[in-house]
Design a protein around this motif. Sequence first.
Motif, PDB file in Angstrom:
ATOM      1  N   ASP A   1       0.836  -1.190   0.000  1.00  0.00           N
ATOM      2  CA  ASP A   1       0.000   0.000   0.000  1.00  0.00           C
ATOM      3  C   ASP A   1       0.876   1.246   0.000  1.00  0.00           C
ATOM      4  N   GLN A   2       0.599   2.148  -0.944  1.00  0.00           N
ATOM      5  CA  GLN A   2       1.359   3.388  -1.029  1.00  0.00           C
ATOM      6  C   GLN A   2       0.466   4.598  -0.764  1.00  0.00           C
ATOM      7  N   SER A   3      -0.593   4.428   0.021  1.00  0.00           N
ATOM      8  CA  SER A   3      -1.583   5.490   0.210  1.00  0.00           C
ATOM      9  C   SER A   3      -0.962   6.736   0.804  1.00  0.00           C
ATOM     10  N   GLN A   4      -0.146   6.655   1.827  1.00  0.00           N
ATOM     11  CA  GLN A   4       0.462   7.816   2.468  1.00  0.00           C
ATOM     12  C   GLN A   4       1.756   8.154   1.739  1.00  0.00           C
ATOM     13  N   GLU A   5       1.593   8.866   0.607  1.00  0.00           N
ATOM     14  CA  GLU A   5       2.725   9.184  -0.269  1.00  0.00           C
ATOM     15  C   GLU A   5       3.565   7.951  -0.520  1.00  0.00           C
ATOM     16  N   ARG A   6       2.876   6.859  -0.704  1.00  0.00           N
ATOM     17  CA  ARG A   6       3.470   5.581  -1.082  1.00  0.00           C
ATOM     18  C   ARG A   6       4.539   5.110  -0.106  1.00  0.00           C
ATOM     19  N   GLU A   7       4.279   5.315   1.186  1.00  0.00           N
ATOM     20  CA  GLU A   7       5.168   4.758   2.215  1.00  0.00           C
ATOM     21  C   GLU A   7       4.632   3.393   2.627  1.00  0.00           C
ATOM     22  N   ILE A   8       5.484   2.484   2.764  1.00  0.00           N
ATOM     23  CA  ILE A   8       5.077   1.125   3.117  1.00  0.00           C
ATOM     24  C   ILE A   8       4.851   1.043   4.618  1.00  0.00           C
ATOM     25  N   GLU A   9       3.650   0.564   5.045  1.00  0.00           N
ATOM     26  CA  GLU A   9       3.340   0.482   6.459  1.00  0.00           C
ATOM     27  C   GLU A   9       2.866  -0.917   6.884  1.00  0.00           C
ATOM     28  N   ASN A  10       2.720  -1.799   5.951  1.00  0.00           N
ATOM     29  CA  ASN A  10       2.176  -3.127   6.296  1.00  0.00           C
ATOM     30  C   ASN A  10       3.250  -4.201   6.163  1.00  0.00           C
TER      31      ASN A  10
ATOM     32  N   ALA B   1      14.145  -5.931   6.648  1.00  0.00           N
ATOM     33  CA  ALA B   1      14.426  -4.506   6.483  1.00  0.00           C
ATOM     34  C   ALA B   1      14.113  -4.097   5.057  1.00  0.00           C
ATOM     35  N   HIS B   2      13.422  -2.992   4.924  1.00  0.00           N
ATOM     36  CA  HIS B   2      12.991  -2.481   3.619  1.00  0.00           C
ATOM     37  C   HIS B   2      13.642  -1.126   3.358  1.00  0.00           C
ATOM     38  N   ASN B   3      14.300  -1.011   2.229  1.00  0.00           N
ATOM     39  CA  ASN B   3      14.935   0.248   1.836  1.00  0.00           C
ATOM     40  C   ASN B   3      13.853   1.213   1.343  1.00  0.00           C
ATOM     41  N   ILE B   4      13.544   2.219   2.147  1.00  0.00           N
ATOM     42  CA  ILE B   4      12.508   3.193   1.775  1.00  0.00           C
ATOM     43  C   ILE B   4      13.127   4.568   1.512  1.00  0.00           C
ATOM     44  N   THR B   5      14.417   4.565   1.138  1.00  0.00           N
ATOM     45  CA  THR B   5      15.087   5.835   0.872  1.00  0.00           C
ATOM     46  C   THR B   5      14.387   6.605  -0.235  1.00  0.00           C
ATOM     47  N   ASN B   6      14.041   5.905  -1.333  1.00  0.00           N
ATOM     48  CA  ASN B   6      13.387   6.572  -2.456  1.00  0.00           C
ATOM     49  C   ASN B   6      12.036   7.138  -2.046  1.00  0.00           C
ATOM     50  N   GLU B   7      11.273   6.350  -1.241  1.00  0.00           N
ATOM     51  CA  GLU B   7       9.965   6.823  -0.807  1.00  0.00           C
ATOM     52  C   GLU B   7      10.105   8.070   0.075  1.00  0.00           C
ATOM     53  N   LYS B   8      11.099   8.035   0.952  1.00  0.00           N
ATOM     54  CA  LYS B   8      11.307   9.188   1.842  1.00  0.00           C
ATOM     55  C   LYS B   8      11.706  10.421   1.035  1.00  0.00           C
ATOM     56  N   ASN B   9      12.636  10.238   0.090  1.00  0.00           N
ATOM     57  CA  ASN B   9      13.044  11.359  -0.751  1.00  0.00           C
ATOM     58  C   ASN B   9      11.884  11.856  -1.605  1.00  0.00           C
ATOM     59  N   ALA B  10      11.065  10.887  -2.080  1.00  0.00           N
ATOM     60  CA  ALA B  10       9.926  11.257  -2.916  1.00  0.00           C
ATOM     61  C   ALA B  10       8.927  12.089  -2.132  1.00  0.00           C
ATOM     62  N   THR B  11       8.741  11.756  -0.852  1.00  0.00           N
ATOM     63  CA  THR B  11       7.810  12.519  -0.020  1.00  0.00           C
ATOM     64  C   THR B  11       8.287  13.966   0.118  1.00  0.00           C
ATOM     65  N   GLU B  12       9.589  14.125   0.354  1.00  0.00           N
ATOM     66  CA  GLU B  12      10.126  15.472   0.494  1.00  0.00           C
ATOM     67  C   GLU B  12      10.025  16.246  -0.818  1.00  0.00           C
ATOM     68  N   LYS B  13      10.318  15.549  -1.927  1.00  0.00           N
ATOM     69  CA  LYS B  13      10.208  16.203  -3.236  1.00  0.00           C
ATOM     70  C   LYS B  13       8.759  16.559  -3.543  1.00  0.00           C
ATOM     71  N   LEU B  14       7.827  15.710  -3.064  1.00  0.00           N
ATOM     72  CA  LEU B  14       6.418  15.956  -3.323  1.00  0.00           C
ATOM     73  C   LEU B  14       5.965  17.267  -2.687  1.00  0.00           C
ATOM     74  N   LYS B  15       6.446  17.524  -1.467  1.00  0.00           N
ATOM     75  CA  LYS B  15       6.078  18.766  -0.802  1.00  0.00           C
ATOM     76  C   LYS B  15       6.593  19.967  -1.599  1.00  0.00           C
ATOM     77  N   THR B  16       7.848  19.857  -2.080  1.00  0.00           N
ATOM     78  CA  THR B  16       8.416  20.933  -2.893  1.00  0.00           C
ATOM     79  C   THR B  16       7.641  21.094  -4.196  1.00  0.00           C
ATOM     80  N   SER B  17       7.305  19.946  -4.818  1.00  0.00           N
ATOM     81  CA  SER B  17       6.585  19.979  -6.098  1.00  0.00           C
ATOM     82  C   SER B  17       5.210  20.600  -5.944  1.00  0.00           C
TER      83      SER B  17
END
Length: 944
Positions: free
Chosen positions: A315-324, A568-584
């Motif tokens: 699920d990527q509902s919250q700016e596509r962050e994985i929570e499940n 362990a899940h690498n969510i670096t891209n998702e985290k960066n994407a969230t920050e970029k989304l705010k800027t965008s």
Amino acid sequence: MIITDLIYNLTLLISVSILSGYADLYFPRNALSGKITQGIVFGITAVTGIIFSYNLSEGILIDGVSIIPGVAALFFGFTSGLIATLTAIFYRTSLGGIGIYTFVLTTLTSFAVGLIFNRYAKYRAKELNAFHFYFMGLMIHSAMLFYLLLLPGNIVKESYESVAFTIITVFPIATVLICKILSDQLNRYKSANNMKAREELFRTTLYSIGEAVITTDAKGLIKSMNSVAEKLTGWNEKESVGKPVSKVFNIVNEYTGIKSRDPVELVLIEKKTVAFANHTLLINKNGDKIPIADSGAPIKNDAGDITGVVLVFRDQSQEREIENRIVETNHILQNILDTAPVSIFWKNRESVYIGCNKAFALQAGFNSPSEVYGKNDRHMKWHKEAGKIIEEDRNIISNDANSLGKIEKFILKDGSVKWQRINRVPLKNSLGEITGILGTMEDITDQKLLEEKLAIDEDRLRMLVEGTPDFFFYTQDTAGNLNYISPSVERITGHTIEEWLAKRDWFTTDNPINKLAKEITATHLKGLQTEEPIYIEIKSKNGELIFLEIYEHPIIRNGKVAGLQGVAHNITNEKNATEKLKTSEAELQAIFDALPDVVFTINNEGRYLKISSSNQELLYKPADNLLNKTLHEVLPEQTADYFLQIIHNVLDNQRGGQIEYELEINDEIKNFLATIEPLTDDTVLWVARDITLIKSYHKELIEAKESAEKADKLKSEFLAQMSHEIRSPINNILGHISLVKMFIEGNSYMDEDLNFSFDAIDNSSKRIVRTIDAILNMSDLSLGTYKPNKKKIDIRAIVESLYNEYKSAAERKNLRLAINNNADVCSIFSDDYSVYQIIANLIDNAIKYTKKGGVEITLNNQKDALEVKISDTGIGISEEYQKDLFTAFSQEEHGYTRKFEGTGLGMSLVKRYCELIGAGIEVESKKEIGTTFTLTFPQNIRLN
């Protein structure tokens, strides 16, 4: 016979000892209860052997009991061996007789030898084989022969003569058979424990995954789904099993709403792990749309064949962050039988069965051992394998060799396959002569299936643990030392597995979240489990920062925490994407306000939610008077109804569209082109552009176009009429000139000057006629009055006719005119007049514009086409003029000083006739070198 009685006695002992395997099912052999139970079972077996022993003489019993205490001690240890020993001694002592001391000493020796071999196997950490079993039996029964010397002197000789050979030959072999049965049982016991441990690891690992997982078979039918998948899809596992995956896993493109390609079909085509397209929406059972990221991988068996597909999505509902968590999708492992009844049989030298137990009879397809007697393997269920079995029997007999633990595949009468573990040894009489075959047969089909199933499950586990992108799995002890980490960690972090195993701080940075992560891990080490993920920041080998989301669980063994395991899940891209989304979003808002168009958002009720700050003059009313009001509160009712219907259509179909409409703004009619796109399930983006001026220009262009077309039509009609009026008198003049010429020639008045004059008149007249013909043809083609009459024609005949027509013209200019016919098939289906005009114009031009050299006409067959090439060595065509070559009334040279006559219609007519009949035309030319025109005529009929 003594030997027969002893063999029956040993056979009974072998059969009864199989009870030990069933005791293992209920009383584990490593527990005290199991050891006592096994001691009682072997004690009963020993008593049974004494009851059915061979009575050599009063008080002297010969039996196979001597091996029982040793076997019990060998396989089950001191306690079981002691119980079996005391039970046998107690019962034998109660019977009395002169053989008591011999029996007691033999039994104690057997017990001692069994313990020795037990310690040997345990401390050497190696599995005993048939040689060890035989040697143990030989030691015990050699001691038995020695203890016979304790009998009264008159009986010792009789005892040795009666049973010594049997004891020293048959009894050790029987020892091998008994030990082999129990050894196989021990191996199955160990195998079951190993499989149970692997299953526990498999289940625990899968339950650590926080992703949604669906597994299917090779046809795309769902086999299982985990709870996360149930939650996301709205389908529970029970109702979804057996359904096509596309019905449950309904995914569409997030922007277009178009249904995505079946992921299972894509994996089966690619035959490898596939990461599917971004911007995917999962439409669950309730109609909710959930943005997801998904991937699929094939499930393969040992042969490499694809048996199914595993889909993993999140699920990527919250700016596509994985929570499940990823959970285990399917528990396929089932409880499989660990042991099976052992069948016992013996044959004569001709491989004819002379005895068996009931288990063997049932396995062979009979009801009792008596039905097996006198038959061979050709009468058994496995008759297809009879030849091979009989040949192996012969080898055993001829070589006096044992065949132990051999696994064979049998195809039965009904076509089913059975796997058997077979032990066969030579059957000998008291003289040591081989009389046949003695053996056991154990059905291990279930075990083979279990091994194959285990291999499949191990392969699935390996695929999940080692093949999942952006994830790595780990286990660590209570001190924080890693003892396993999956290979994918190297791809994610750049650090090798060896570097990770030697590191305790996980390459963490000084980010404050790492301190919180350690506190949560400490809680887990206390046995407390949390459902929330842990977040940490680490450094990759190249110095980049990596943000990890970890689901971690304690490993509990015997009620205590033995360590931790997690994913362990690498969510670096998702985290960066969230920050970029705010800027965008901020940038998008600025662009939104700067657009020259009228831009606003409207919900499904027709209510204005947001309006761009630019171009206020194009709004029906000021922005403040529109916001939070409905269309019906602002616009005329008919217009509002129309706009609201458009909005509903866009939202229902989740597909955008365009409309044109008019609005009266400030007493002026404005034309708008609006693009409406869905933003959410109940909101659209409305972008309207003022096209009032464009509409005005468009109207003027249409009027100008219609006027030009009308003028062109009048011109063509005028040319057709004038050409007709000119051609009629010219034809009349040519007719009378011909009569005058004939008269002069007939009266011998013709001289060179008159002949030149007549030729000049004839050439000029024909030039006028050709010009008129060209004008008339162009008029017909322009007005569309010429209708082609297609039929089968022979281009070779047309070319030869034109060759004869233009041959004299070429000769007058000293030019070579030639035909090269390389075509086997010259027939086409086309309009003969059009073809004639095309080729004639090209030949005429080639001769006209060639001063020296010649003209060649070449015919070739191409694929489904006939190719005609007309080449000359003339003046050529400049590259600049070639683009205007087919324009009507155009020539490369202009004015009164041009060197060549002509109207400039010839090439335009050639092009139009080609288009009319579907022929192709290409030109290659260089100035002062020559020109080649290539015509391509479709050959819809291929006839010689």
